[in-house]
Design an enzyme around this catalytic site. Structure first.
Site, PDB file in Angstrom:
ATOM      1  N   GLY A 293      20.351  82.485  57.499  1.00  0.00           N
ATOM      2  CA  GLY A 293      21.661  82.972  57.030  1.00  0.00           C
ATOM      3  C   GLY A 293      22.095  81.475  58.224  1.00  0.00           C
ATOM      4  N   GLU A 294      23.184  81.518  58.133  1.00  0.00           N
ATOM      5  CA  GLU A 294      23.859  80.278  58.725  1.00  0.00           C
ATOM      6  C   GLU A 294      23.742  80.253  59.922  1.00  0.00           C
ATOM      7  OE1 GLU A 294      25.937  78.212  59.346  1.00  0.00           O
ATOM      8  OE2 GLU A 294      25.975  76.759  57.275  1.00  0.00           O
TER       9      GLU A 294
ATOM     10  N   SER B 245      20.396  73.822  61.094  1.00  0.00           N
ATOM     11  CA  SER B 245      20.769  72.975  60.216  1.00  0.00           C
ATOM     12  C   SER B 245      22.700  73.833  59.866  1.00  0.00           C
ATOM     13  CB  SER B 245      19.740  73.148  58.590  1.00  0.00           C
ATOM     14  OG  SER B 245      20.543  72.534  57.925  1.00  0.00           O
TER      15      SER B 245
ATOM     16  N   CYS C 253      10.823  76.607  52.554  1.00  0.00           N
ATOM     17  CA  CYS C 253      12.337  76.344  52.364  1.00  0.00           C
ATOM     18  C   CYS C 253      12.928  77.250  51.240  1.00  0.00           C
ATOM     19  CB  CYS C 253      13.001  75.040  52.443  1.00  0.00           C
ATOM     20  SG  CYS C 253      12.749  74.152  53.670  1.00  0.00           S
TER      21      CYS C 253
ATOM     22  N   CYS D  76      10.341  77.626  62.753  1.00  0.00           N
ATOM     23  CA  CYS D  76      11.639  77.411  61.423  1.00  0.00           C
ATOM     24  C   CYS D  76      12.472  79.357  62.180  1.00  0.00           C
ATOM     25  CB  CYS D  76      11.617  77.634  59.832  1.00  0.00           C
ATOM     26  SG  CYS D  76      13.068  77.603  59.049  1.00  0.00           S
TER      27      CYS D  76
ATOM     28  N   CYS E 262      24.658  79.391  48.822  1.00  0.00           N
ATOM     29  CA  CYS E 262      23.894  78.599  48.133  1.00  0.00           C
ATOM     30  C   CYS E 262      22.867  79.468  46.346  1.00  0.00           C
ATOM     31  CB  CYS E 262      22.532  77.662  48.844  1.00  0.00           C
ATOM     32  SG  CYS E 262      24.226  77.186  50.192  1.00  0.00           S
TER      33      CYS E 262
ATOM     34  N   CYS F 235      19.207  79.453  46.204  1.00  0.00           N
ATOM     35  CA  CYS F 235      18.636  80.517  47.519  1.00  0.00           C
ATOM     36  C   CYS F 235      17.989  81.944  47.135  1.00  0.00           C
ATOM     37  CB  CYS F 235      18.994  80.374  48.845  1.00  0.00           C
ATOM     38  SG  CYS F 235      18.593  80.305  50.334  1.00  0.00           S
TER      39      CYS F 235
ATOM     40  N   SER G 115      22.865  70.251  55.197  1.00  0.00           N
ATOM     41  CA  SER G 115      22.513  70.783  54.076  1.00  0.00           C
ATOM     42  C   SER G 115      23.275  69.955  52.751  1.00  0.00           C
ATOM     43  CB  SER G 115      22.502  71.991  54.221  1.00  0.00           C
ATOM     44  OG  SER G 115      21.521  72.662  52.600  1.00  0.00           O
ATOM     45  N   LEU G 116      22.890  69.555  52.278  1.00  0.00           N
ATOM     46  CA  LEU G 116      23.476  68.440  51.802  1.00  0.00           C
ATOM     47  C   LEU G 116      22.900  68.346  49.867  1.00  0.00           C
ATOM     48  CD1 LEU G 116      26.265  66.000  51.034  1.00  0.00           C
ATOM     49  CD2 LEU G 116      24.249  64.698  50.928  1.00  0.00           C
ATOM     50  N   ASN G 117      22.340  68.432  49.089  1.00  0.00           N
ATOM     51  CA  ASN G 117      21.243  68.814  48.046  1.00  0.00           C
ATOM     52  C   ASN G 117      23.053  68.650  47.119  1.00  0.00           C
ATOM     53  OD1 ASN G 117      20.232  70.825  49.893  1.00  0.00           O
ATOM     54  ND2 ASN G 117      21.665  72.143  50.336  1.00  0.00           N
TER      55      ASN G 117
ATOM     56  N   CYS H 153      22.643  86.211  54.296  1.00  0.00           N
ATOM     57  CA  CYS H 153      23.222  85.009  54.534  1.00  0.00           C
ATOM     58  C   CYS H 153      25.012  84.967  53.146  1.00  0.00           C
ATOM     59  CB  CYS H 153      23.120  84.027  54.169  1.00  0.00           C
ATOM     60  SG  CYS H 153      23.686  83.112  54.868  1.00  0.00           S
TER      61      CYS H 153
ATOM     62  N   GLU I   9      13.037  86.387  60.355  1.00  0.00           N
ATOM     63  CA  GLU I   9      11.987  86.047  59.991  1.00  0.00           C
ATOM     64  C   GLU I   9      11.351  84.730  60.419  1.00  0.00           C
ATOM     65  OE1 GLU I   9      11.401  86.660  55.866  1.00  0.00           O
ATOM     66  OE2 GLU I   9      11.751  88.563  54.949  1.00  0.00           O
TER      67      GLU I   9
HETATM   68  S1  SF4 Z   1      20.473  77.679  52.102  1.00  0.00           S
HETATM   69 FE1  SF4 Z   1      21.229  78.348  53.963  1.00  0.00          FE
HETATM   70  S2  SF4 Z   1      23.754  78.576  54.163  1.00  0.00           S
HETATM   71 FE2  SF4 Z   1      22.705  78.838  52.163  1.00  0.00          FE
HETATM   72  S3  SF4 Z   1      22.329  80.837  51.582  1.00  0.00           S
HETATM   73 FE3  SF4 Z   1      20.453  80.358  52.285  1.00  0.00          FE
HETATM   74  S4  SF4 Z   1      20.739  80.682  54.154  1.00  0.00           S
HETATM   75 FE4  SF4 Z   1      22.494  80.367  53.170  1.00  0.00          FE
END
Ligand code: SF4
Length: 399
Positions: free
Chosen positions: A214-215, A244, A390, A156, A167, A170, A269-271, A163, A125
């Site tokens: 995805g990561e 990221s 995001c 992006c 998180c 997300c 990706s600190l958050n 994923c 995507e």
């Molecule tokens: S923020 Fe990124 S790493 Fe975390 S679940 Fe979503 S896609 Fe995966």
């Protein structure tokens, strides 16, 4: 915010923009794909077919620079060779855009069809943001003259379908991991969007961010394979790319060892301001806590003017308090890294019980960081109405 439910999203376009791609919705799933092979592999392929190795260079040029998606249209190859390749089942095999969602703000989200492990269609995507989202501000990217109707654009990219990182804020996490994308599928998203938008490499200013589904560091070989294709074969600069990660320490360490001419910029990706809160919203923090992540990040040798980016999703009432901002400023200063912070007001998604922070809280957070000597920028939400912002990417309509 546009709060249309997912099932009301409008299917705007079902066919790829380029008619040369029209007959090949399944081009990624039939025959042997050339797309995804680098110049060396293409040369080996040609040599095996009894052709001189430099034919591989011609093929690479056709696939990645001219963006030709049909073997018969590669006119730098003799017609007899083209016919032979087609007869033997070779095809370009670049994944195709099958659906386009357009936002009121000009953002476009695409479904790029890739073959599923079980033969079912799945989709990457990519998202096209014609004016970027200010995420590149202050990270050492140079500014170039405006061209076309956009002055700068950002794509992006997804690195996986779904994923596994989970998180809690997300939407993509809800899919779970469906599968890794291959290097060709990741790079193919870029060239598909370039074709649709008429991007000219070397002239237009387009940034790539590996921040979609995805990561990337849990699909490291394919992610870096895509970077190599995009840099070496398609001629893009790694300094226009940012990857990221949620903080996969072995991936960061591997990334730190990549040569500068291939290494994209790094975002973490600190958050959250500390391990306690981060562990609550990002379970991955239990495996690799903040300090372990920072130790790995310090191994990256930054280029002149380059900064590490810390992405920080502000969750209303959870991570957006003044005390959190002060703690983040201290944390970032303590790392000793040349760094900046990108703030992202959380984008709502169905079934996720967080709140979007108030605009005053976002600005107060930014100011606390700036006053504490940390460059901080607020990323503009792009494409919320088409679930392109995001943390919102999830296959909402089947490809
Ligand atoms: S923020 Fe990124 S790493 Fe975390 S679940 Fe979503 S896609 Fe995966």
């Amino acid at each position: 915010m546009d709060s249309r439910p997912v099932d009301q999203l409008v299917r705007l376009e079902a066919a790829p923009a380029d008619s040369s791609q029209g007959a090949s919705e399944d081009r990624a799933s039939v025959g042997q794909a050339l797309f995804g092979l680098d110049g060396e592999a293409l040369a080996a392929c040609m040599a095996r077919a009894g052709e001189p190795a430099w034919r591989g260079r011609q093929l690479a040029e056709a696939l990645y620079r001219q963006r030709i998606s049909d073997v018969s249209a590669i006119t730098t190859l003799p017609q007899a060779l083209r016919q032979r390749l087609v007869g033997e089942g070779w095809q370009v095999g670049r994944p195709a855009i099958t659906q386009v969602f357009q936002s009121q703000d000009g953002t476009e989200r695409y479904l790029v069809r890739v073959g599923g492990a079980d033969g079912a269609a799945q989709a990457g995507e990519p998202v096209w943001m014609p004016e970027g989202d200010d995420g590149e501000a202050g990270d050492g990217s140079d500014a170039e003259a405006a061209v076309k109707e956009y002055t700068r654009a950002t794509i992006c990219l997804s690195s996986q379908v779904g994923c596994a990182v989970n998180c809690h804020f997300c939407l993509t996490a809800k899919l779970g991991l469906q599968r890794n994308l291959t290097a060709g599928e990741i790079a193919g998203q870029v060239l598909e969007v370039f074709e649709r938008q008429g991007v000219e490499v070397g002239r237009d200013r387009v940034n790539l961010v590996f921040m979609g589904m995805g990561e990337p560091f849990l699909n490291y070989a394919n992610f870096m394979g895509a970077v190599r294709l995009l840099v070496r074969e398609a001629g893009l600069s790694p300094q226009r790319m940012t990857v990221s990660t949620s903080g996969i320490v072995p991936g960061i360490e591997q990334f730190a060892a990549e040569p500068a001419e291939l290494r994209p910029k790094l975002a973490i990706s600190l958050n959250a301001p500390n391990d306690a809160i981060r562990g609550e919203i990002m379970p991955i923090n239990h495996k690799w806590p903040i300090e372990a992540v920072m130790d790995a990040v310090r191994q990256v040798r930054l280029r002149p003017r380059e900064r590490i980016t810390f992405e920080y999703v502000l969750l209303g009432g959870v991570t957006d308090q003044p005390a959190h901002a002060a703690e983040v400023a201290r944390l970032v200063r303590r790392t000793g890294l040349a760094a900046k912070v990108n703030l992202i007001a959380w984008n709502p998604g169905p079934g996720i019980a967080y709140a979007t922070p108030r605009p005053e809280a976002v600005e107060a957070f930014r100011k606390t960081l700036a006053d504490g000597g940390i460059p901080a920028y607020v990323r503009k939400p792009r494409g919320r109405d088409i679930y392109a912002a995001c943390g919102q990417l999830k296959r909402t309509v089947e490809g």
